[in-house]
Structures are given as structure tokens and as C-alpha cells.
Design a protein around this motif. Structure first.
Motif, PDB file in Angstrom:
ATOM      1  N   HIS A   1       0.850  -1.193   0.000  1.00 28.20           N
ATOM      2  CA  HIS A   1       0.000   0.000   0.000  1.00 28.20           C
ATOM      3  C   HIS A   1       0.886   1.244   0.000  1.00 28.20           C
ATOM      4  O   HIS A   1       1.762   1.405   0.845  1.00 28.20           O
ATOM      5  CB  HIS A   1      -0.894  -0.049   1.242  1.00 28.20           C
ATOM      6  N   ASP A  36       0.834   5.270  -0.019  1.00 26.87           N
ATOM      7  CA  ASP A  36      -0.010   6.426   0.312  1.00 26.87           C
ATOM      8  C   ASP A  36       0.584   7.712  -0.229  1.00 26.87           C
ATOM      9  O   ASP A  36       1.602   8.195   0.273  1.00 26.87           O
ATOM     10  CB  ASP A  36      -0.105   6.568   1.839  1.00 26.87           C
ATOM     11  N   HIS A  42      -2.781   4.523  -3.182  1.00 24.29           N
ATOM     12  CA  HIS A  42      -3.893   5.279  -2.594  1.00 24.29           C
ATOM     13  C   HIS A  42      -3.582   6.764  -2.770  1.00 24.29           C
ATOM     14  O   HIS A  42      -2.712   7.311  -2.094  1.00 24.29           O
ATOM     15  CB  HIS A  42      -3.997   4.877  -1.114  1.00 24.29           C
ATOM     16  N   MET A  96      -4.227  10.346  -2.162  1.00 28.09           N
ATOM     17  CA  MET A  96      -4.906  11.347  -1.333  1.00 28.09           C
ATOM     18  C   MET A  96      -4.527  12.717  -1.879  1.00 28.09           C
ATOM     19  O   MET A  96      -3.812  13.496  -1.245  1.00 28.09           O
ATOM     20  CB  MET A  96      -4.474  11.184   0.131  1.00 28.09           C
ATOM     21  N   ASP A 148      -8.754   0.670   5.522  1.00 28.12           N
ATOM     22  CA  ASP A 148      -7.475   1.348   5.759  1.00 28.12           C
ATOM     23  C   ASP A 148      -7.559   2.253   6.980  1.00 28.12           C
ATOM     24  O   ASP A 148      -8.325   3.217   6.989  1.00 28.12           O
ATOM     25  CB  ASP A 148      -7.144   2.168   4.494  1.00 28.12           C
TER      26      ASP A 148
END
Ligand code: DX5
Ligand code: ZN
Length: 219
Positions: free
Chosen positions: A33, A35, A66, A68, A175
Motif C-alpha cells: 500500500h 499512500d 492510494h 490522497m 485502511d
């Protein structure tokens, strides 16, 4: 459904990132993962394209990115080129979510849609057939090491039921704030992809990963 562990490198020690990722892989994690934070959609800034680029080819783990960031459509092609296998975008950050999903698919990458803790799962209804993964944030995005928000259990159950009614077995990833003590409840509620940062990278990584996988088999 197949259960998958996605260690979040936000909590890794970047001096020895390659080594820590290898330990995750050797012990049975399947995703990694990643971020990405822009200091706008979330208050902090993490890492981005050059780091992803250097992981591409350095690991066999599925690169679970992911984003953001505000208006992620601007960067879809670049993240795809840098090696993302799954690109997950925030419902709250996209002016045109459908166009963003289409742009991801056009790059040959799997698309995920993520919602914040305060966003109702109902907003996902029009997109149930449009994404390969749904990600439910169980903490406010932006920082690792926060406590799991208990209301997330209802959201996981509701979304799994919505997908079941449609007859689709799409992955639900969760998450934030997951630990060995609560992961069974997260899986029981209907999630099958588990993100964990601090409870994998802080301490004995091999032991933490195998501990999760044992719980996956029991749940
Ligand atoms: C938070 C990030 C998470 C974070 C999870 O914005 O999206 O992926 O790394 O960290 P833990 O598992 O420590 O809550
Ligand atoms: Zn994340």
C-alpha cells in the motif's frame, strides 16, 4: 473471498525500505500500500512518483496506490507509467469521478474508489460496477497510527450487502487503525483486503505479517 494483506509503507523505515518490503513479501503479503499525500486534500505530504518508480520491478508485490490528492485525474497516466497496479482515488477529491475511473482503465490499471469516514456508502451505488476495488477509510486520511473508527463496521457490512445484491464479488479494502486485535471483526464484516502500517512496520515485521495471515485463515 481471497484475503489479502497490504502493508502500508507510510510506517516503514525508509533507510531500509527495500529490505522491509522483501520481508513483507517473503512472509506472505501480496499487496504493497502506497499512500500519496499532497498537502491539500490531506494536511500532510508523503512521497510520490520517483519512489513508486524505484519500487517498480524491485518487488513482485501488487502496487496498491492510494491517491490522497486533489483532482487525481491530472496524474493518472504518470502513476500508471510509474508502476501502479491499482490506482485508488477519493470520491471527495474528484470533480468527475467517472472520467477519472475511465482514465485509469484506459491505462490498463485497476481502479479503486475510496471514501472518507464521514462519507456515506450510498454515494458508491452508481459506481458498483465501475471499480475493481472499494476502499473504506476507517480513520481520517492523512496520518498513520490513528485509532479505528467503530462506525466503519456498519459501512463495511452495508457495502458488502450492496455488492452482493448486484451479484458482484468486488474487493473491499479497509485502511486505518487495523491491528491484530480487530482484524477478525473487519474481515467478518465483509472486507477482504487489509491495510496495515504501524502494526506491521513498527516491531518485528515478519512476525507481524505472519500473525495477520494466521488470523486471515481463522476468520
Ligand atoms: C492514512 C493512510 C493509511 C495509513 C494506515 O491516511 O491512508 O494507509 O498508512 O496506517 P495505520 O495502519 O498505522 O493506521
Ligand atoms: Zn492508505
Amino acid at each position: 473471498m481471497k484475503r489479502i494483506l497490504s502493508p502500508s509503507i507510510l510506517a516503514a523505515d525508509f533507510k531500509v525500505l527495500g529490505e522491509q518490503i522483501r520481508t513483507c513479501q517473503e512472509n506472505g503479503a501480496e499487496y504493497l500500500h502506497f499512500d500519496v499525500m499532497d498537502g491539500m486534500f490531506v494536511p500532510s505530504i508523503s512521497f510520490g512518483l520517483p519512489v513508486l518508480e524505484s519500487l517498480k520491478g524491485a518487488t513482485n508485490l501488487t502496487l496498491d496506490v492510494h491517491l490522497m490528492i486533489v483532482e487525481p485525474i491530472r496524474y493518472v497516466e504518470e502513476f500508471a507509467r510509474a508502476g501502479a497496479d491499482i490506482l485508488t482515488v477519493h470520491y471527495e477529491a474528484c470533480k468527475d469521478l467517472q472520467a477519472t475511473l475511465d482514465a485509469i482503465h484506459a491505462c490498463g490499471v485497476k481502479a479503486g474508489i475510496v471514501i472518507n469516514p464521514a462519507t456515506d456508502v450510498e454515494v458508491l451505488r452508481p459506481y458498483l460496477h465501475q471499480a475493481e476495488m472499494f476502499l473504506l477509510m476507517s480513520v481520517e486520511p492523512g496520518f498513520g497510527g490513528q485509532a479505528f473508527i467503530p462506525h466503519s463496521f456498519d459501512k463495511i457490512r452495508t457495502l458488502r450487502e450492496m455488492l452482493n445484491v448486484q451479484g458482484v464479488e468486488t474487493d473491499i479494502e479497509v485502511d486505518g487503525g487495523i491491528c491484530h486485535a480487530n482484524v477478525k471483526a473487519v474481515l467478518d464484516a465483509g472486507a477482504n483486503v487489509i491495510v496495515s502500517g504501524s502494526t506491521i512496520f513498527h516491531g518485528d515485521i515478519a512476525k507481524n505479517v505472519t500473525g495477520y495471515l494466521e488470523l486471515f485463515r481463522e476468520a
